[in-house]
Motif scaffolding. Structure first.
Motif, PDB file in Angstrom:
ATOM      1  N   ARG A  96       0.831  -1.199   0.000  1.00 57.41           N
ATOM      2  CA  ARG A  96       0.000   0.000   0.000  1.00 57.41           C
ATOM      3  C   ARG A  96       0.869   1.253   0.000  1.00 57.41           C
ATOM      4  NH1 ARG A  96      -2.970   0.199   4.950  1.00 57.41           N
ATOM      5  NH2 ARG A  96      -1.174  -0.881   5.794  1.00 57.41           N
ATOM      6  N   ALA A 143       0.759   5.572   1.133  1.00 60.65           N
ATOM      7  CA  ALA A 143       0.093   6.692   1.792  1.00 60.65           C
ATOM      8  C   ALA A 143       0.598   7.975   1.142  1.00 60.65           C
ATOM      9  CB  ALA A 143       0.418   6.692   3.279  1.00 60.65           C
ATOM     10  N   THR A 197       1.085  12.031   1.415  1.00 64.24           N
ATOM     11  CA  THR A 197       1.164  13.095   2.410  1.00 64.24           C
ATOM     12  C   THR A 197       1.647  14.362   1.728  1.00 64.24           C
ATOM     13  OG1 THR A 197       1.793  11.454   4.063  1.00 64.24           O
ATOM     14  CG2 THR A 197       2.111  13.753   4.652  1.00 64.24           C
TER      15      THR A 197
END
Length: 136
Positions: A94, A96, A98
């Motif tokens: 996965r 993320a 930011t």
């Protein structure tokens, strides 16, 4: 804008991206990411979009993963800022995303003097030699 070099940090200086070397010949850049008292190498490229904006792309290699960054450096506020999106690799494949908005921090006077003697062509040649050695 002369180049993408600078020490870009958050408000408390706990997170910084220090872009220390750039090659005008091929648009390559190098530096260091400082995060939670750890340091990770940064390599990438840049492109001057116009007199105000410089687009940057780079990768940070933090042991267990490589994070990719895409953003821009601008001088609209009277000082340089780096705005970037970080794609951070997570366990299980996965990612993320930011967003960061970092302000350039001035270097101590002695460091500014040292940085004015850029050695980017030397690093450029070393990088090319390393690539050549790996490909052989």
């Amino acid at each position: 804008m002369s180049g993408p070099l600078g020490n870009f940090c958050n408000d408390d200086n706990s997170f910084c991206i220090d872009l220390t070397h750039a090659s005008a010949n091929d648009g390559q850049l190098w530096g260091t990411l400082k995060e939670h008292a750890q340091r990770y190498p940064t390599t990438g490229s840049y492109y001057h979009r116009d007199d105000t904006y410089t687009d940057v792309w780079f990768i940070t290699d933090n042991a267990e993963s490589k994070d990719s960054w895409q953003g821009e450096i601008d001088s609209l506020r009277g000082y340089l800022t780096l705005s970037a999106i970080r794609a951070h690799a997570m366990p299980g494949g996965r990612h993320a995303l930011t967003g960061y908005h970092l302000k350039e921090r001035p270097l101590p006077h002695s460091a500014q003097r040292d940085r004015s003697n850029e050695r980017a062509p030397l690093y450029s040649r070393l990088f090319l030699q390393l690539k050549h050695w790996i490909l052989d």
